[in-house]
Scaffold this motif. Sequence first.
Motif, mmCIF file in Angstrom:
data_model
loop_
_atom_site.group_PDB
_atom_site.id
_atom_site.type_symbol
_atom_site.label_atom_id
_atom_site.label_comp_id
_atom_site.label_asym_id
_atom_site.label_seq_id
_atom_site.Cartn_x
_atom_site.Cartn_y
_atom_site.Cartn_z
ATOM 1 N N SER A 5 -3.141 0.957 -4.186
ATOM 2 C CA SER A 5 -2.426 2.525 -4.229
ATOM 3 C C SER A 5 -1.967 2.705 -5.745
ATOM 4 N N VAL A 6 -1.977 4.101 -5.864
ATOM 5 C CA VAL A 6 -1.651 4.458 -7.330
ATOM 6 C C VAL A 6 -0.723 5.742 -7.224
ATOM 7 N N CYS A 7 0.452 5.642 -7.919
ATOM 8 C CA CYS A 7 1.411 6.583 -7.857
ATOM 9 C C CYS A 7 1.948 6.957 -9.033
ATOM 10 N N LEU A 8 1.697 8.271 -9.753
ATOM 11 C CA LEU A 8 2.188 8.897 -10.988
ATOM 12 C C LEU A 8 3.513 9.360 -10.962
ATOM 13 N N HIS A 9 4.538 8.937 -11.699
ATOM 14 C CA HIS A 9 5.761 9.389 -11.722
ATOM 15 C C HIS A 9 5.813 10.909 -12.017
ATOM 16 N N PRO A 10 6.552 11.837 -11.355
ATOM 17 C CA PRO A 10 6.518 13.214 -11.652
ATOM 18 C C PRO A 10 7.405 13.684 -12.767
ATOM 19 N N SER A 11 7.915 12.906 -13.287
ATOM 20 C CA SER A 11 8.721 13.377 -14.578
ATOM 21 C C SER A 11 8.574 12.533 -15.881
ATOM 22 N N ASP A 12 7.714 11.466 -15.929
ATOM 23 C CA ASP A 12 7.457 10.763 -17.116
ATOM 24 C C ASP A 12 6.251 10.057 -16.828
ATOM 25 N N ASN A 13 5.697 9.589 -18.060
ATOM 26 C CA ASN A 13 4.398 9.046 -18.062
ATOM 27 C C ASN A 13 4.328 7.481 -17.575
ATOM 28 N N GLU B 204 0.736 -1.262 0.096
ATOM 29 C CA GLU B 204 -0.126 -0.031 0.042
ATOM 30 C C GLU B 204 0.964 1.266 0.044
ATOM 31 N N GLY B 205 0.311 2.572 -0.060
ATOM 32 C CA GLY B 205 1.033 3.599 0.139
ATOM 33 C C GLY B 205 1.868 4.277 -0.620
ATOM 34 N N GLY B 206 1.919 3.730 -2.083
ATOM 35 C CA GLY B 206 2.961 4.043 -2.739
ATOM 36 C C GLY B 206 3.249 5.687 -3.091
ATOM 37 N N ARG B 207 4.215 6.044 -2.974
ATOM 38 C CA ARG B 207 4.450 7.757 -3.158
ATOM 39 C C ARG B 207 5.842 7.913 -3.725
ATOM 40 N N TRP B 208 5.803 8.838 -4.416
ATOM 41 C CA TRP B 208 7.250 9.107 -5.251
ATOM 42 C C TRP B 208 7.867 10.377 -4.344
ATOM 43 N N ALA B 209 8.983 10.117 -3.569
ATOM 44 C CA ALA B 209 9.557 10.874 -2.465
ATOM 45 C C ALA B 209 10.928 10.889 -2.568
ATOM 46 N N ASP B 210 11.605 12.069 -2.909
ATOM 47 C CA ASP B 210 12.927 12.383 -2.926
ATOM 48 C C ASP B 210 13.705 11.423 -3.970
ATOM 49 N N GLY B 211 13.169 11.557 -5.184
ATOM 50 C CA GLY B 211 13.629 10.637 -6.374
ATOM 51 C C GLY B 211 13.565 9.410 -6.135
ATOM 52 N N ARG B 212 12.600 8.815 -5.445
ATOM 53 C CA ARG B 212 12.499 7.260 -5.248
ATOM 54 C C ARG B 212 11.019 6.808 -5.175
ATOM 55 N N TYR B 213 10.926 5.918 -5.146
ATOM 56 C CA TYR B 213 9.462 5.287 -5.039
ATOM 57 C C TYR B 213 9.327 4.166 -3.700
ATOM 58 N N VAL B 214 8.565 4.754 -2.825
ATOM 59 C CA VAL B 214 8.463 4.334 -1.482
ATOM 60 C C VAL B 214 6.940 3.629 -1.312
ATOM 61 N N TYR B 215 7.015 2.582 -0.587
ATOM 62 C CA TYR B 215 5.642 1.991 -0.101
ATOM 63 C C TYR B 215 5.854 1.021 1.106
ATOM 64 N N VAL B 216 4.832 0.511 1.473
ATOM 65 C CA VAL B 216 4.735 -0.188 2.652
ATOM 66 C C VAL B 216 4.054 -1.694 2.324
ATOM 67 N N ASP B 217 4.371 -2.523 3.316
ATOM 68 C CA ASP B 217 3.617 -3.878 3.351
ATOM 69 C C ASP B 217 2.761 -3.737 4.601
#
Length: 294
Positions: free
Chosen positions: A246-254, A20-33
């Motif tokens: 969860s859904v996370c869109l990359h901030p610099s490409d599609n 869950e909880g996918g986020r794009w933070a500080d140049g990396r993709y983070v998520y939890v189990d």
Amino acid sequence: MTSTAVPTAVVVDGAYELAEGGRWADGRYVYVDILSGRLFELRDDTEPTPRQLARLDVPLGAVAPVADPPGAWIAAAGTGIALLTPDGALEWLDRPEDRTPVPSRMNDGVADPAGRFWAGSMAYDATHGAGSLYRTDPDGTVVRVLDGLTIANGPAFTADGTLLYLADTAAGTILRCRVDPVSGDLLDGPETFVQLHVGEGSPDGMTVDAEGCLWVAMWGAGAIRRYHHDGWLLHTVTVPAPHPTSVCLHPSDNRLYVTTARYGVKSPTAASGAVLRLPVPVRGTAASSWRGGR
């Protein structure tokens, strides 16, 4: 409204019970189990080997980066909100779900553009009305903003921080609230943005794209939906897992990243409990940071 199946890559076949909880933070993709209390990062999906950043002894619903000190996180974990240091130690800010009448835990959460952290809760047995939405201000104060929810999920904000989207997964409802970006107060009660019907799936994690449209992971439907800000369904994308979370869109490409769950899947495939990636026609924004700290 269009519906398509697009090429979907399994980026991480982690066999996670409830990623869950996918986020794009500080140049990396983070998520939890969530249920195993683990936090992961993925820095380069061309060599998809996730790094475990922390493992807690309580469920971990979601995190957001802390502006200062760097490397720290604010976490919706166990029965409350805590600061998670780079070495994995927890400093609790509050545990409001300790004071609820039924056993409960924190669920999904996100920082808003003004630097506050918002997170939902739910009862372990999904007791109707037992869930709440909390706001953690930069001074560390935790405030219950809404109650009477069942499974508070997927908080997401527009880029200016004036609109909050919140899913009540069990009710099949996506709510929308106007927010004062200065104080964090709700300017009106939540309105129903979308009401899902039996057979459509249940709204889970959400994010707002660069065009102000809302993307929603549809638990039980094996699909991702994109809604215009006026509530019209614009597009549905199918994914090869019944429970996207969860859904996370990359901030610099599609590219769209999707976490999924094995929980409740009778015959899971490699895509259930995985991180998926698929092409989309729009970009997202990097995760906001909580602007508190000690």
